[in-house]
Design a protein around this motif. Structure first.
Motif, PDB file in Angstrom:
ATOM      1  N   TYR A  18       0.831  -1.204   0.000  1.00 18.23           N
ATOM      2  CA  TYR A  18       0.000   0.000   0.000  1.00 18.23           C
ATOM      3  C   TYR A  18       0.869   1.259   0.000  1.00 18.23           C
ATOM      4  O   TYR A  18       0.623   2.213  -0.759  1.00 18.23           O
ATOM      5  CB  TYR A  18      -0.925   0.013   1.209  1.00 18.23           C
ATOM      6  CG  TYR A  18      -1.626   1.334   1.397  1.00 18.23           C
ATOM      7  CD1 TYR A  18      -2.717   1.677   0.612  1.00 18.23           C
ATOM      8  CD2 TYR A  18      -1.162   2.256   2.339  1.00 18.23           C
ATOM      9  CE1 TYR A  18      -3.340   2.902   0.753  1.00 18.23           C
ATOM     10  CE2 TYR A  18      -1.781   3.486   2.488  1.00 18.23           C
ATOM     11  CZ  TYR A  18      -2.865   3.810   1.700  1.00 18.23           C
ATOM     12  OH  TYR A  18      -3.466   5.027   1.836  1.00 18.23           O
ATOM     13  N   THR A  19       1.888   1.268   0.857  1.00 20.04           N
ATOM     14  CA  THR A  19       2.753   2.445   0.953  1.00 20.04           C
ATOM     15  C   THR A  19       3.431   2.726  -0.374  1.00 20.04           C
ATOM     16  O   THR A  19       3.453   3.867  -0.859  1.00 20.04           O
ATOM     17  CB  THR A  19       3.801   2.250   2.061  1.00 20.04           C
ATOM     18  OG1 THR A  19       3.153   1.893   3.282  1.00 20.04           O
ATOM     19  CG2 THR A  19       4.604   3.521   2.279  1.00 20.04           C
ATOM     20  N   LEU A  20       3.982   1.676  -0.993  1.00 18.49           N
ATOM     21  CA  LEU A  20       4.650   1.847  -2.279  1.00 18.49           C
ATOM     22  C   LEU A  20       3.663   2.260  -3.368  1.00 18.49           C
ATOM     23  O   LEU A  20       3.948   3.122  -4.198  1.00 18.49           O
ATOM     24  CB  LEU A  20       5.355   0.553  -2.678  1.00 18.49           C
ATOM     25  CG  LEU A  20       6.641   0.230  -1.924  1.00 18.49           C
ATOM     26  CD1 LEU A  20       7.075  -1.200  -2.203  1.00 18.49           C
ATOM     27  CD2 LEU A  20       7.754   1.199  -2.323  1.00 18.49           C
ATOM     28  N   ALA A  21       2.493   1.628  -3.382  1.00 18.93           N
ATOM     29  CA  ALA A  21       1.518   1.877  -4.441  1.00 18.93           C
ATOM     30  C   ALA A  21       0.996   3.303  -4.421  1.00 18.93           C
ATOM     31  O   ALA A  21       0.755   3.903  -5.476  1.00 18.93           O
ATOM     32  CB  ALA A  21       0.358   0.892  -4.333  1.00 18.93           C
ATOM     33  N   THR A  22       0.832   3.859  -3.238  1.00 19.78           N
ATOM     34  CA  THR A  22       0.306   5.222  -3.163  1.00 19.78           C
ATOM     35  C   THR A  22       1.404   6.269  -3.343  1.00 19.78           C
ATOM     36  O   THR A  22       1.139   7.363  -3.849  1.00 19.78           O
ATOM     37  CB  THR A  22      -0.419   5.455  -1.825  1.00 19.78           C
ATOM     38  OG1 THR A  22       0.434   5.083  -0.740  1.00 19.78           O
ATOM     39  CG2 THR A  22      -1.699   4.638  -1.769  1.00 19.78           C
ATOM     40  N   GLN A  23       2.631   5.927  -2.954  1.00 18.80           N
ATOM     41  CA  GLN A  23       3.731   6.869  -3.157  1.00 18.80           C
ATOM     42  C   GLN A  23       4.179   6.920  -4.615  1.00 18.80           C
ATOM     43  O   GLN A  23       4.659   7.950  -5.086  1.00 18.80           O
ATOM     44  CB  GLN A  23       4.928   6.485  -2.285  1.00 18.80           C
ATOM     45  CG  GLN A  23       4.743   6.801  -0.814  1.00 18.80           C
ATOM     46  CD  GLN A  23       5.987   6.502  -0.015  1.00 18.80           C
ATOM     47  OE1 GLN A  23       6.750   5.601  -0.349  1.00 18.80           O
ATOM     48  NE2 GLN A  23       6.184   7.247   1.053  1.00 18.80           N
ATOM     49  N   HIS A  24       4.041   5.785  -5.317  1.00 22.49           N
ATOM     50  CA  HIS A  24       4.513   5.684  -6.701  1.00 22.49           C
ATOM     51  C   HIS A  24       3.367   5.142  -7.562  1.00 22.49           C
ATOM     52  O   HIS A  24       3.295   3.939  -7.828  1.00 22.49           O
ATOM     53  CB  HIS A  24       5.720   4.757  -6.780  1.00 22.49           C
ATOM     54  CG  HIS A  24       6.847   5.136  -5.867  1.00 22.49           C
ATOM     55  ND1 HIS A  24       7.724   6.162  -6.143  1.00 22.49           N
ATOM     56  CD2 HIS A  24       7.242   4.627  -4.671  1.00 22.49           C
ATOM     57  CE1 HIS A  24       8.601   6.274  -5.166  1.00 22.49           C
ATOM     58  NE2 HIS A  24       8.332   5.346  -4.261  1.00 22.49           N
ATOM     59  N   PRO A  25       2.461   6.005  -8.008  1.00 19.76           N
ATOM     60  CA  PRO A  25       1.258   5.538  -8.707  1.00 19.76           C
ATOM     61  C   PRO A  25       1.524   4.712  -9.957  1.00 19.76           C
ATOM     62  O   PRO A  25       0.704   3.867 -10.325  1.00 19.76           O
ATOM     63  CB  PRO A  25       0.528   6.844  -9.046  1.00 19.76           C
ATOM     64  CG  PRO A  25       1.012   7.826  -8.031  1.00 19.76           C
ATOM     65  CD  PRO A  25       2.434   7.462  -7.773  1.00 19.76           C
ATOM     66  N   SER A  26       2.650   4.937 -10.640  1.00 16.53           N
ATOM     67  CA  SER A  26       2.919   4.200 -11.868  1.00 16.53           C
ATOM     68  C   SER A  26       3.624   2.865 -11.618  1.00 16.53           C
ATOM     69  O   SER A  26       3.798   2.068 -12.546  1.00 16.53           O
ATOM     70  CB  SER A  26       3.765   5.049 -12.822  1.00 16.53           C
ATOM     71  OG  SER A  26       5.032   5.324 -12.251  1.00 16.53           O
ATOM     72  N   LEU A  27       4.015   2.613 -10.385  1.00 11.37           N
ATOM     73  CA  LEU A  27       4.739   1.384 -10.059  1.00 11.37           C
ATOM     74  C   LEU A  27       3.840   0.158 -10.203  1.00 11.37           C
ATOM     75  O   LEU A  27       2.707   0.150  -9.723  1.00 11.37           O
ATOM     76  CB  LEU A  27       5.253   1.472  -8.618  1.00 11.37           C
ATOM     77  CG  LEU A  27       6.126   0.329  -8.101  1.00 11.37           C
ATOM     78  CD1 LEU A  27       7.471   0.330  -8.808  1.00 11.37           C
ATOM     79  CD2 LEU A  27       6.330   0.460  -6.586  1.00 11.37           C
ATOM     80  N   GLU A  28       4.348  -0.878 -10.870  1.00 15.64           N
ATOM     81  CA  GLU A  28       3.642  -2.150 -10.908  1.00 15.64           C
ATOM     82  C   GLU A  28       3.997  -2.942  -9.656  1.00 15.64           C
ATOM     83  O   GLU A  28       5.172  -3.036  -9.291  1.00 15.64           O
ATOM     84  CB  GLU A  28       4.019  -2.944 -12.157  1.00 15.64           C
ATOM     85  CG  GLU A  28       3.536  -2.331 -13.447  1.00 15.64           C
ATOM     86  CD  GLU A  28       3.814  -3.227 -14.639  1.00 15.64           C
ATOM     87  OE1 GLU A  28       3.662  -4.461 -14.520  1.00 15.64           O
ATOM     88  OE2 GLU A  28       4.202  -2.693 -15.683  1.00 15.64           O
ATOM     89  N   VAL A  29       2.997  -3.500  -8.997  1.00 16.00           N
ATOM     90  CA  VAL A  29       3.193  -4.239  -7.754  1.00 16.00           C
ATOM     91  C   VAL A  29       2.569  -5.623  -7.906  1.00 16.00           C
ATOM     92  O   VAL A  29       1.415  -5.744  -8.312  1.00 16.00           O
ATOM     93  CB  VAL A  29       2.557  -3.516  -6.553  1.00 16.00           C
ATOM     94  CG1 VAL A  29       2.774  -4.317  -5.264  1.00 16.00           C
ATOM     95  CG2 VAL A  29       3.128  -2.106  -6.406  1.00 16.00           C
ATOM     96  N   THR A  30       3.349  -6.655  -7.588  1.00 15.59           N
ATOM     97  CA  THR A  30       2.831  -8.019  -7.588  1.00 15.59           C
ATOM     98  C   THR A  30       2.887  -8.566  -6.175  1.00 15.59           C
ATOM     99  O   THR A  30       3.940  -8.515  -5.525  1.00 15.59           O
ATOM    100  CB  THR A  30       3.652  -8.929  -8.522  1.00 15.59           C
ATOM    101  OG1 THR A  30       3.502  -8.475  -9.867  1.00 15.59           O
ATOM    102  CG2 THR A  30       3.163 -10.375  -8.443  1.00 15.59           C
ATOM    103  N   LEU A  31       1.760  -9.080  -5.693  1.00 11.86           N
ATOM    104  CA  LEU A  31       1.678  -9.705  -4.384  1.00 11.86           C
ATOM    105  C   LEU A  31       1.774 -11.217  -4.581  1.00 11.86           C
ATOM    106  O   LEU A  31       0.910 -11.820  -5.222  1.00 11.86           O
ATOM    107  CB  LEU A  31       0.356  -9.357  -3.696  1.00 11.86           C
ATOM    108  CG  LEU A  31      -0.017  -7.875  -3.618  1.00 11.86           C
ATOM    109  CD1 LEU A  31      -1.337  -7.709  -2.883  1.00 11.86           C
ATOM    110  CD2 LEU A  31       1.082  -7.071  -2.947  1.00 11.86           C
TER     111      LEU A  31
END
Length: 335
Positions: A18-31
């Protein structure tokens, strides 16, 4: 850019994501999590948190055209394409569920054996991919980092064991003490405190009091004060767990600290004029220590650890560092 969060369905993993996703909106995140349905629930919620770009209040914070995807994989099912290979940085939070023993001071070691097994399995998974900078949060992070490094075959500089929460906590405590000691100077902010911490992520932390400053000025503490400061830093995470009354960890300080490290890795490393940051990495002779992973001052680049900085330590600090190394070796069965 793409970050893989292994254990992303858990409390720490989802907080980091969540922290990464909201700080870096263009970042792709895989859980990545074997509990895929739980992780999918987090992924949907995370993407919706970015979708506030759809209205006037959220639009300044996000650019709708650049919202990165949030996806889920089950690491036990040999996912294709390989999310490890696709990642620019990895965060490992996968852990044995916390028992009642883990909620008390020193409790990080209660999940050691199972988390070492998880680290071995993850190392085998990682081994087929190219080395990728990896931040390890699963407790006890120094031991788990060491096992993951051994199992992966990647360079030791690829691995960073998380230990920054102690640095944040000790800054808060020192700021309070100096404010009380020097009331005429007003309140001291933790942002003005510099007290790096070496050693173990646990009882054998080693605050470098010989380098401690407040607003750039050296500050001294009597031995009795140092003992009290150490006791606070060791105890406060368990106080937080007890106060929350549900076994919830101090995930905000951890999530924020991890996101800062990952952000710096994605940016390509440390400002050459910045102080090194203390994180756990496998040692090969630095500080006279080999075959052990400890928090030491490191300079970061886009691949992980670019350099381990060897500070001049006081006799007491060096002895404490050696005791931390011995404690870690013993728990891993190394001598």
């Amino acid at each position: 850019m793409h970050v893989l969060v292994v254990g992303g369905g858990g409390t720490i993993g989802s907080t980091v994501a969540y922290t990464l996703a909201t700080q870096h909106p263009s970042l792709e995140v895989t859980l990545a999590d074997p509990k895929a349905e739980r992780a999918e629930g987090h992924a949907i919620d995370l993407f919706h948190s970015r979708s506030h770009a759809a209205h006037a209040i959220g639009r300044p914070e996000f650019e709708a055209s650049t919202l990165g995807d949030v996806s889920v994989v089950d690491p036990t099912s040999s996912p294709e394409p390989d999310p490890v290979e696709a990642a620019d940085a990895i965060v490992v939070t996968a852990s044995e569920p916390r028992s009642s023993d883990s909620l008390e001071r020193g409790g990080r070691l209660s999940v050691l054996e199972r988390n070492l097994e998880i680290a071995s399995d993850l190392g085998e998974w990682f081994a087929s991919a190219d080395p990728t900078p990896t931040v390890v949060v699963a407790n006890p992070s120094d031991r788990v980092t060491h096992r993951l490094w051994e199992a992966s075959g990647w360079p030791r500089g690829s691995f960073l064991g998380y230990s920054l929460s102690e640095t944040a906590r000790i800054a808060d405590e020192i700021a309070r003490r100096v404010s009380a000691r020097e009331p005429s100077n007003g309140d001291v902010s933790p942002a003005d405190v510099y007290c790096p911490i070496l050693g173990e992520h646990g009882e054998h932390i080693v605050p470098v009091f010989s380098r401690t400053t407040v607003d750039g000025r050296p500050v001294e503490f009597a031995e009795s004060e140092r003992v009290e400061i150490l006791d606070y830093v060791r105890s406060v995470p368990y106080d937080v767990i007890e106060m929350r009354d549900n076994g919830d960890s101090s995930r905000w300080v951890t999530g924020r600290g991890i996101s800062l490290i990952v952000s710096r890795l994605l940016e390509g490393g440390t400002d050459p004029d910045a102080d090194p940051v203390c994180l756990a990495t496998p040692l090969d002779g630095e500080y006279g220590l080999k075959g052990v992973t400890l928090s030491v001052p490191v300079v970061l680049d886009g691949d992980g650890v670019a350099e381990i900085v060897e500070w001049d330590l006081s006799t007491d600090e060096r002895e404490r560092l050696e005791r931390a190394a011995e404690s870690i070796r013993e728990s891993l069965g190394h001598r």
